[in-house]
Design an enzyme around this catalytic site. Structure first.
Site: not given
Length: 467
Positions: A16, A105-106, A115, A244, A246, A248-249, A331
């Site tokens: 990141r 992501s967030h 990832k 979120d 992307d 995944d959450r 997650h």
């Protein structure tokens, strides 16, 4: 050819950085070279690549694909979509040996990252450090790889809908659900999914916009659920689901606007799963409520507390053959009739399914949960050189404590008042604290214990640090 990464970029769970400051095209190319080389040396040949809706993602994707190809690996480009769609591309095709999603992501809009999945397992920790060592030494294989563009969105949607298998669509016909994609990468997939779901579905912010003009896409922060809460209230919906950046959450609220936190969602999923698979191990991270671990036991399951971090949880699931796990961060991992990766769209489907099978509304399920008093996740800056040392000092001091001390990830102390947690973040120079009790007095005493331990190590709960 060698390459040096900025020291802040290679992290415990992912890669990141800030575009134009710590992360750019040359870094993406070097990641492709290293990852491609490792895939080839392990006997693999093909890597799936996807990206999220951030402004910088196409540029990074182009360079990443070049790097993979230059190491002799073929690339299957699945285009823009949620991270779980990339995981699906890797898990569902035998000829695919790994996957990389470009995603911030967030994090704020000027961040981005990667990832990765390596031959069906999470790629993190030492794996990520290895990419840095290979780049510094120029330890890369040379070759020529090909590129194919594949549209897997419809196949992915078909697979998500299997989460409702065995449920009479008539039972779901009166369902009314709100969904908030937060202008993240899950938007287009959500539109296609909702169009095929029984019931009535109201969608917010499905247009992908890397600047996130409506609200920041982190559904674990309550203020980011304000638009969804308003929608559920105005339209009298049964519940609402948020994603979120992307996909995944998951975040959720019930029909009364109450937040359903990550551990509370896991209570619902666990109750549903344990009816058909009694005795199985269900994993949650150390930040989860005692109510969750108790509920899993009451429903006939075996609760297991594990370290925070999606890669760590996924690895533990494989180790103990757990069909379900989750984190406070939203997650959730289903490995019963799914692939074991974190997919917020699938988690949304499974929330619909669980309520239908349990014969209760999401609002009833949320309302039946014990009213615990807990602090939000408190994060405060601590020098990188001190954060792990301080936790070790706390462990030493509590070695002979009469309280129950769990050191799976940091220190989690349970006593008559409830429990408190102190752990070092793996991704930032912060300590994380949390406490839970069934009374305000109890909570105050637990916080005093946290402060006492911090004070003995020359620290204090300072100003809140961001993510």
């Amino acid at each position: 050819m060698t390459h040096q990464f900025h020291p802040t970029v290679l992290r415990e769970y992912d890669i990141r950085g800030i575009i134009g400051e710590t992360l750019g095209a040359e870094d993406a190319r070097a990641i492709g070279r290293g990852f491609g080389t490792l895939i080839a040396r392990a006997g693999g040949k093909k890597v799936a690549v996807g990206y999220d809706g951030r402004v910088s993602s196409p540029m990074l994707e182009h360079a990443l694909v070049e790097g993979l190809n230059a190491s002799g690996v073929d690339v299957r480009r699945v285009g823009m979509g949620p991270t779980p769609m990339l995981y699906y591309a890797e898990a569902s095709a035998e000829e695919v040996d790994g996957g990389i999603q470009i995603t911030g992501s967030h994090n704020p809009a000027n961040y981005n990252g990667f990832k990765m999945v390596f031959r069906g397992r999470p790629f993190f920790g030492a794996d990520i450090l290895k990419l840095g060592e290979m780049a510094a030494a120029g330890d890369w294989d040379d070759g020529v790889g090909g590129v194919e563009d594949v549209d897997i969105l419809d196949a992915y949607i078909d697979r998500l809908l299997e989460g409702l298998d065995g449920i009479d669509p008539q039972v779901l016909s009166g369902l009314k659900v709100g969904w908030d994609a937060g202008n993240g990468a899950a938007g287009p997939a959500l539109e296609k999914l909702a169009a095929r779901l029984p019931g009535e579905h109201h969608l917010l912010f499905t247009e992908v916009d890397g600047e996130f003009p409506n609200h920041h896409p982190d559904p674990t922060v309550e203020e980011n659920l304000a638009d969804l809460r308003k929608l559920v209230s105005v339209k009298s919906l049964d519940f609402g689901v948020a994603f979120d950046g992307d996909g995944d959450r998951i975040g959720a609220i019930d029909g009364e606007g109450r937040v359903i936190w990550g551990d509370q969602l896991l209570m619902i999923y666990a109750e549903d799963l344990l009816r058909v698979s009694p005795g199985v191990t269900i994993i949650a991270d150390v930040k989860a409520s005692r109510a969750l671990f108790d509920h899993v036991s009451v429903c006939g399951g075996t609760p297991l507390m594990w370290k925070t971090g999606h890669s760590l949880i996924k690895s533990k699931m494989k180790e103990v053959s757990s069909p379900l796990a989750g984190e406070m961060s939203g997650h959730v991992f289903f490995a019963d009739t799914y692939y074991g990766f974190d997919d917020a769209l699938y988690a949304g489907i499974r929330l619909i399914a669980a309520a239908a099978r349990l014969g209760k509304s999401v609002t009833e399920l949320r309302g039946a949960m014990p009213a615990m008093l807990n602090t939000p996740e408190m994060r405060f800056q601590v020098d990188e050189s001190r954060k792990f040392a301080a936790i070790d000092e706390v462990k030493k001091r509590l070695a002979n404590s009469t309280d129950e001390v769990n050191s799976t990830d940091g220190v989690r102390v349970t006593n008559d008042d409830g429990w408190w947690l102190l752990r070092a973040s793996n991704t930032q120079d912060v300590l994380v604290a949390r406490a839970e009790s069934d009374s305000q007095e109890g909570l105050d005493r637990l916080l005093a214990q946290i402060d006492e331990q911090l004070g003995l190590s020359g620290l204090e709960r300072g100003p809140q640090a961001g993510h």
